[in-house]
Design a protein around this motif. Sequence first.
Motif, mmCIF file in Angstrom:
data_model
loop_
_atom_site.group_PDB
_atom_site.id
_atom_site.type_symbol
_atom_site.label_atom_id
_atom_site.label_comp_id
_atom_site.label_asym_id
_atom_site.label_seq_id
_atom_site.Cartn_x
_atom_site.Cartn_y
_atom_site.Cartn_z
ATOM 1 N N ASP A 179 -4.127 -6.562 4.806
ATOM 2 C CA ASP A 179 -5.342 -7.381 4.822
ATOM 3 C C ASP A 179 -6.197 -7.135 3.586
ATOM 4 N N TYR A 180 -6.360 -5.861 3.226
ATOM 5 C CA TYR A 180 -7.243 -5.514 2.118
ATOM 6 C C TYR A 180 -6.730 -6.084 0.804
ATOM 7 N N LEU A 191 -10.371 -1.113 -5.804
ATOM 8 C CA LEU A 191 -10.222 -2.431 -6.421
ATOM 9 C C LEU A 191 -9.427 -2.380 -7.719
ATOM 10 N N GLU A 192 -9.089 -1.170 -8.178
ATOM 11 C CA GLU A 192 -8.279 -0.999 -9.380
ATOM 12 C C GLU A 192 -6.807 -0.754 -9.044
ATOM 13 N N LEU A 193 -6.425 -0.949 -7.785
ATOM 14 C CA LEU A 193 -5.084 -0.572 -7.349
ATOM 15 C C LEU A 193 -4.066 -1.711 -7.374
ATOM 16 N N ASN A 195 -6.986 -10.416 -3.375
ATOM 17 C CA ASN A 195 -6.029 -11.071 -4.284
ATOM 18 C C ASN A 195 -5.329 -10.077 -5.205
ATOM 19 N N MET A 196 -4.880 -8.987 -4.592
ATOM 20 C CA MET A 196 -4.171 -7.958 -5.352
ATOM 21 C C MET A 196 -2.748 -7.831 -4.809
ATOM 22 N N ASP A 197 -1.837 -7.424 -5.672
ATOM 23 C CA ASP A 197 -0.458 -7.159 -5.283
ATOM 24 C C ASP A 197 -0.271 -5.666 -5.062
ATOM 25 N N TYR A 198 0.699 -5.314 -4.227
ATOM 26 C CA TYR A 198 1.037 -3.898 -4.048
ATOM 27 C C TYR A 198 2.469 -3.803 -3.530
ATOM 28 N N ASN A 199 3.037 -2.626 -3.655
ATOM 29 C CA ASN A 199 4.398 -2.371 -3.189
ATOM 30 C C ASN A 199 4.346 -1.285 -2.121
#
Length: 339
Positions: free
Chosen positions: A162-163, A141-143, A168-172
């Motif tokens: 999905d995760y 959850l800190e990612l 409600n997190m962003d990632y690349n």
Amino acid sequence: MKLNLLTAALGLSVAAFATAGASAQTLGTVKERGNLRCGVNTGLPGFASQNDQGEWQGLDVDYCKAIAAAVFGDTSKVQYSPLSAVQRFPALQNNEIDVLARNTTWTMDRDTTLGLAFAGVNYYDGQGFMVKNDLGVTSALELSGATVCVQSGTTTELNLADYFATNNMDYNPVVIESQSDVNSAYDSGRCDVLTTDASGLAASRLEMANPDNHTILPEIISKEPLGPAVRQGDDEWFNVVKWTHYALLNAEELGVTQENVEDMLKSENPEIRRLLGQDKNYGEAIGLDQDWVVNIIKGVGNYGEIFERNIGVNTPLKIQRGQNALWTDGGLQYGMPIR
């Protein structure tokens, strides 16, 4: 126009029937060829990889050997086909291999749209995340905002999306076809996070330049029931692969091992006698000899022996049985009765 549509529909039906008819000869084809063509991972320690002598080893490899033992009484009669995640399904669909034993997740889409038939779950898994220790992260959850390395053509890629969306997190994403290239990209610092099945993370960590510098985070974000698959439309071959799996589980439950199987042939226990073909030839119903299970156990041992030899607590992967313990020990592995 209606006539043409009808003709086309009939043509498709005939083609489908012909394909089903052709695929319903796998056991005979395997016997005639003299070996089993088994699709495996290109290199995943503990599941399918080659040792210094070029010999294939691992949990999935032992399943290939078990099927060969059931059919031929000889674990060496296997031709291994190392396949990437993208290659694996076409190889099975196009009859390039007889069975896919490649840490593949059983899903509805694969079971229906792709026309696969999963013969059981040989490893209950779930997707996780691995990070470098110096990132200072203790929870997935800190990612948010992280760059994540992931293999293409997998449920891993879909679960990742999905995760992060759910939380409600962003990632690349850094999407790469080969898992070894995914590992290299992560280890070289191209991304902050590596994601795959938890068992795969344990294997991948061993391949890092400094394994102790990496932590597998506690979150498991998906269900990944892994197991061997065959083509739909060939019940006889499906039964061979399926009951090989159940034979391995039943053997462990009944205490039949590679070391004691000869002595167990003298057992008076009705379940053991049925398992080992001493009371009725259950192999006949699936086109195999009476001693098919004896040959399996002599060749690779029971399920527990396969697990502990390849990925258990005394191996570099150090994986606990957990969900993969027998149902009698609180796990999910449950062999259907042979009777």
